[in-house]
Design a protein around this motif. Sequence first.
Motif, PDB file in Angstrom:
ATOM      1  N   UNK A 130       0.853  -1.182   0.000  1.00 44.29           N
ATOM      2  CA  UNK A 130       0.000   0.000   0.000  1.00 44.29           C
ATOM      3  C   UNK A 130       0.888   1.230   0.000  1.00 44.29           C
ATOM      4  N   UNK A 131       0.772   2.047  -1.046  1.00 40.19           N
ATOM      5  CA  UNK A 131       1.622   3.229  -1.207  1.00 40.19           C
ATOM      6  C   UNK A 131       0.751   4.476  -1.303  1.00 40.19           C
ATOM      7  N   UNK A 132       0.841   5.312  -0.304  1.00 41.38           N
ATOM      8  CA  UNK A 132       0.151   6.600  -0.312  1.00 41.38           C
ATOM      9  C   UNK A 132       1.110   7.666   0.203  1.00 41.38           C
ATOM     10  N   UNK A 133       2.157   7.968  -0.577  1.00 38.02           N
ATOM     11  CA  UNK A 133       3.140   8.965  -0.123  1.00 38.02           C
ATOM     12  C   UNK A 133       2.535  10.363  -0.113  1.00 38.02           C
ATOM     13  N   UNK A 134       3.144  11.291   0.615  1.00 28.90           N
ATOM     14  CA  UNK A 134       2.705  12.691   0.525  1.00 28.90           C
ATOM     15  C   UNK A 134       2.752  13.155  -0.932  1.00 28.90           C
ATOM     16  N   UNK A 135       1.691  13.820  -1.365  1.00 31.57           N
ATOM     17  CA  UNK A 135       1.616  14.219  -2.764  1.00 31.57           C
ATOM     18  C   UNK A 135       2.698  15.224  -3.151  1.00 31.57           C
ATOM     19  N   UNK A 136       3.251  15.941  -2.154  1.00 30.67           N
ATOM     20  CA  UNK A 136       4.295  16.919  -2.483  1.00 30.67           C
ATOM     21  C   UNK A 136       5.692  16.295  -2.473  1.00 30.67           C
ATOM     22  N   UNK A 137       5.775  14.991  -2.272  1.00 31.46           N
ATOM     23  CA  UNK A 137       7.071  14.301  -2.239  1.00 31.46           C
ATOM     24  C   UNK A 137       7.222  13.456  -3.504  1.00 31.46           C
ATOM     25  N   UNK A 138       7.217  14.119  -4.644  1.00 33.19           N
ATOM     26  CA  UNK A 138       7.225  13.408  -5.921  1.00 33.19           C
ATOM     27  C   UNK A 138       8.437  12.505  -6.099  1.00 33.19           C
ATOM     28  N   UNK A 139       9.562  12.875  -5.491  1.00 40.05           N
ATOM     29  CA  UNK A 139      10.776  12.072  -5.652  1.00 40.05           C
ATOM     30  C   UNK A 139      10.643  10.691  -5.009  1.00 40.05           C
ATOM     31  N   UNK A 140       9.665  10.506  -4.131  1.00 43.03           N
ATOM     32  CA  UNK A 140       9.488   9.213  -3.459  1.00 43.03           C
ATOM     33  C   UNK A 140       8.802   8.175  -4.334  1.00 43.03           C
ATOM     34  N   UNK A 141       8.009   8.615  -5.300  1.00 48.87           N
ATOM     35  CA  UNK A 141       7.105   7.703  -5.979  1.00 48.87           C
ATOM     36  C   UNK A 141       7.836   6.599  -6.736  1.00 48.87           C
ATOM     37  N   UNK A 142       8.762   6.957  -7.615  1.00 47.57           N
ATOM     38  CA  UNK A 142       9.446   5.935  -8.419  1.00 47.57           C
ATOM     39  C   UNK A 142      10.257   4.962  -7.560  1.00 47.57           C
ATOM     40  N   UNK A 143      11.073   5.434  -6.588  1.00 48.85           N
ATOM     41  CA  UNK A 143      11.795   4.481  -5.738  1.00 48.85           C
ATOM     42  C   UNK A 143      10.864   3.579  -4.937  1.00 48.85           C
ATOM     43  N   UNK A 144       9.752   4.129  -4.449  1.00 48.97           N
ATOM     44  CA  UNK A 144       8.806   3.319  -3.680  1.00 48.97           C
ATOM     45  C   UNK A 144       8.171   2.250  -4.563  1.00 48.97           C
ATOM     46  N   UNK A 145       7.808   2.609  -5.775  1.00 47.88           N
ATOM     47  CA  UNK A 145       7.206   1.643  -6.691  1.00 47.88           C
ATOM     48  C   UNK A 145       8.209   0.552  -7.063  1.00 47.88           C
ATOM     49  N   UNK A 146       9.446   0.936  -7.318  1.00 46.79           N
ATOM     50  CA  UNK A 146      10.469  -0.056  -7.677  1.00 46.79           C
ATOM     51  C   UNK A 146      10.727  -1.017  -6.517  1.00 46.79           C
ATOM     52  N   UNK A 147      10.807  -0.481  -5.303  1.00 43.59           N
ATOM     53  CA  UNK A 147      11.027  -1.338  -4.128  1.00 43.59           C
ATOM     54  C   UNK A 147       9.825  -2.247  -3.893  1.00 43.59           C
ATOM     55  N   UNK A 148       8.627  -1.716  -4.133  1.00 45.58           N
ATOM     56  CA  UNK A 148       7.420  -2.528  -3.988  1.00 45.58           C
ATOM     57  C   UNK A 148       7.405  -3.660  -5.007  1.00 45.58           C
ATOM     58  N   UNK A 149       7.771  -3.353  -6.241  1.00 51.63           N
ATOM     59  CA  UNK A 149       7.775  -4.379  -7.290  1.00 51.63           C
ATOM     60  C   UNK A 149       8.718  -5.525  -6.940  1.00 51.63           C
ATOM     61  N   UNK A 150       9.856  -5.192  -6.362  1.00 49.74           N
ATOM     62  CA  UNK A 150      10.825  -6.230  -5.981  1.00 49.74           C
ATOM     63  C   UNK A 150      10.292  -7.095  -4.849  1.00 49.74           C
ATOM     64  N   UNK A 151       9.606  -6.484  -3.882  1.00 45.39           N
ATOM     65  CA  UNK A 151       9.110  -7.209  -2.711  1.00 45.39           C
ATOM     66  C   UNK A 151       7.896  -8.073  -3.033  1.00 45.39           C
ATOM     67  N   UNK A 152       7.229  -7.789  -4.138  1.00 42.94           N
ATOM     68  CA  UNK A 152       5.927  -8.372  -4.427  1.00 42.94           C
ATOM     69  C   UNK A 152       6.009  -9.812  -4.921  1.00 42.94           C
ATOM     70  N   UNK A 153       5.065 -10.627  -4.465  1.00 38.88           N
ATOM     71  CA  UNK A 153       4.890 -11.967  -5.026  1.00 38.88           C
ATOM     72  C   UNK A 153       4.417 -11.851  -6.479  1.00 38.88           C
ATOM     73  N   UNK A 154       4.601 -12.904  -7.235  1.00 41.33           N
ATOM     74  CA  UNK A 154       4.232 -12.891  -8.653  1.00 41.33           C
ATOM     75  C   UNK A 154       2.744 -12.615  -8.855  1.00 41.33           C
ATOM     76  N   UNK A 155       1.912 -13.033  -7.876  1.00 45.12           N
ATOM     77  CA  UNK A 155       0.466 -12.814  -7.976  1.00 45.12           C
ATOM     78  C   UNK A 155      -0.011 -11.706  -7.044  1.00 45.12           C
TER      79      UNK A 155
END
Length: 200
Positions: A130-155
Amino acid sequence: MSKPHPARHGGLPHQVRIIGGQWRRTLLPVADRPGLRPTPDRVRETLFNWLGQDLHGWRCVDAFAGSGALGLEAASRGAAEVLLVEQDAALARQLQALKDRLQAQTVTVRRGDGVSALAACAAGSVDLVLLDPPFDAQALFAPALAAAARALRADGFVYLEAPVAWDAAALAEVGLAPHRHLKAGAVHAHLLVPLRAACA
């Protein structure tokens, strides 16, 4: 977390409600903190309609927990493990107090950085991020998504709230693909899946 909420009536602290599961109708306090914007009830209801109402056995990480509304909703619906990560010390204390009040044994509260917490997860070990970063912290979005993708199960799934819609090309760069999308006011709610699963 995200934008400040409108004024509180009568000076009372704002609250949001857990909408399903064992703690249905439980009110959660929302602190008056810069950048804190709890996910609206309508959006949370849609998210858990997308996911299915029963999350028994799921392992979840709420990486920018804020009020805890997203992660506690997952726990209420039976998730086996929910990690709430929050950098703000006062909010982290409030989350711990909520955990204690609800006797939420499947919930862990950790003060710290959401991206680092996701990076510390074993690859392929998480069912829902679940990713709901502060909307004014745009620099967080891509790193958070990439880290989430790595942690995620295939399904597994990533839920992202953002001030703009993320298109398929931008998501592919971080290893994810769009699955569902909803616009509610200024909020774009995305349900994402691993790119490898979308291409299978």
